[in-house]
Design an enzyme around this catalytic site. Structure first.
Site, PDB file in Angstrom:
ATOM      1  N   ARG A   1       0.880  -1.182   0.000  1.00  0.00           N
ATOM      2  CA  ARG A   1       0.000   0.000   0.000  1.00  0.00           C
ATOM      3  C   ARG A   1       0.906   1.217   0.000  1.00  0.00           C
ATOM      4  NH1 ARG A   1      -2.462   4.234   0.310  1.00  0.00           N
ATOM      5  NH2 ARG A   1      -4.572   4.541   1.054  1.00  0.00           N
TER       6      ARG A   1
ATOM      7  N   GLU B   1     -11.033   5.082  -5.307  1.00  0.00           N
ATOM      8  CA  GLU B   1     -11.443   3.679  -5.237  1.00  0.00           C
ATOM      9  C   GLU B   1     -11.869   3.205  -6.621  1.00  0.00           C
ATOM     10  OE1 GLU B   1     -11.178   1.819  -2.515  1.00  0.00           O
ATOM     11  OE2 GLU B   1     -10.447   3.526  -1.365  1.00  0.00           O
TER      12      GLU B   1
ATOM     13  N   ARG C   1      -1.043  -5.533   4.668  1.00  0.00           N
ATOM     14  CA  ARG C   1      -0.258  -5.005   3.548  1.00  0.00           C
ATOM     15  C   ARG C   1       0.952  -4.264   4.119  1.00  0.00           C
ATOM     16  NH1 ARG C   1      -4.993  -1.534   0.815  1.00  0.00           N
ATOM     17  NH2 ARG C   1      -4.912  -0.783   2.947  1.00  0.00           N
TER      18      ARG C   1
END
Length: 182
Positions: free
Chosen positions: A51, A59, A93
């Site tokens: 990330r 998004e 992540r």
């Protein structure tokens, strides 16, 4: 002999990637792009999902989401990158800064207008200047009408916000910097 040592030192300094920190860096190949701020990277030790630190891209179901993903893909897909770890998030992540031949990929996404500074997590005031420059130049998401430019952290809360999004169109660099880490 001193000339040889000086040349060797010069070669080492110029060959080293230009990173903002001296922390350990991982190297790998980007084998997948999930969206405009998340990539899958194959390290020598295996696969990781990264990330991108300090930025938040639209998004997938948000206006400009596909374009943001395409921009990150164009930058890094199939390429060798250096991963500067910051932390691990709640989704397991690795949150990190990506470097491509000395280029800060996270910053580049801001400069292209494909992401916002993620004010809650960002710590580099220069990122606010990059976002402002993209706004002023009308790049990427900043070309969208104001009603379609919801910051992703607000978009994810759209049901509770009932369509009332913050308009960052005229935010100054100083105001952005003042909001970092909050």
């Amino acid at each position: 002999m001193p000339l040889l040592v000086a040349l060797l030192l010069l070669a080492l300094v110029t060959a080293a990637p230009c990173h903002a920190t001296k922390d350990p860096v991982l190297s790998g190949v980007v084998v997948g792009v999930v969206d405009g701020d998340t990539a899958d990277i194959r390290l020598q030790s295996g696969m990781i999902r990264v990330r991108l630190h300090a930025i938040d891209a639209p998004e997938r179901d948000q206006p400009q989401g596909a374009a943001s993903k395409a921009a990150l893909s164009k930058l890094v897909y199939g390429k060798n990158v250096d991963v500067e770890p910051i932390e691990q998030d709640r989704y397991d992540r690795l949150v990190a800064r990506l470097w491509l031949d000395g280029l800060d990929v996270n910053a580049e996404m801001l400069k292209l207008g494909q992401a916002w500074v993620y004010r809650r997590y960002a710590d580099d005031p220069a990122y606010c200047a990059y976002e402002k420059a993209a706004r002023d130049l009308g790049r990427g998401l900043w070309l969208l009408p104001a009603a379609q430019r919801a910051a992703p952290w607000e978009w994810r809360r759209r049901k509770t916000l009932q369509g009332r999004y913050t308009d960052y169109s005229n935010e100054s660099v100083a105001a952005c910097v003042a909001s970092l880490g909050r």
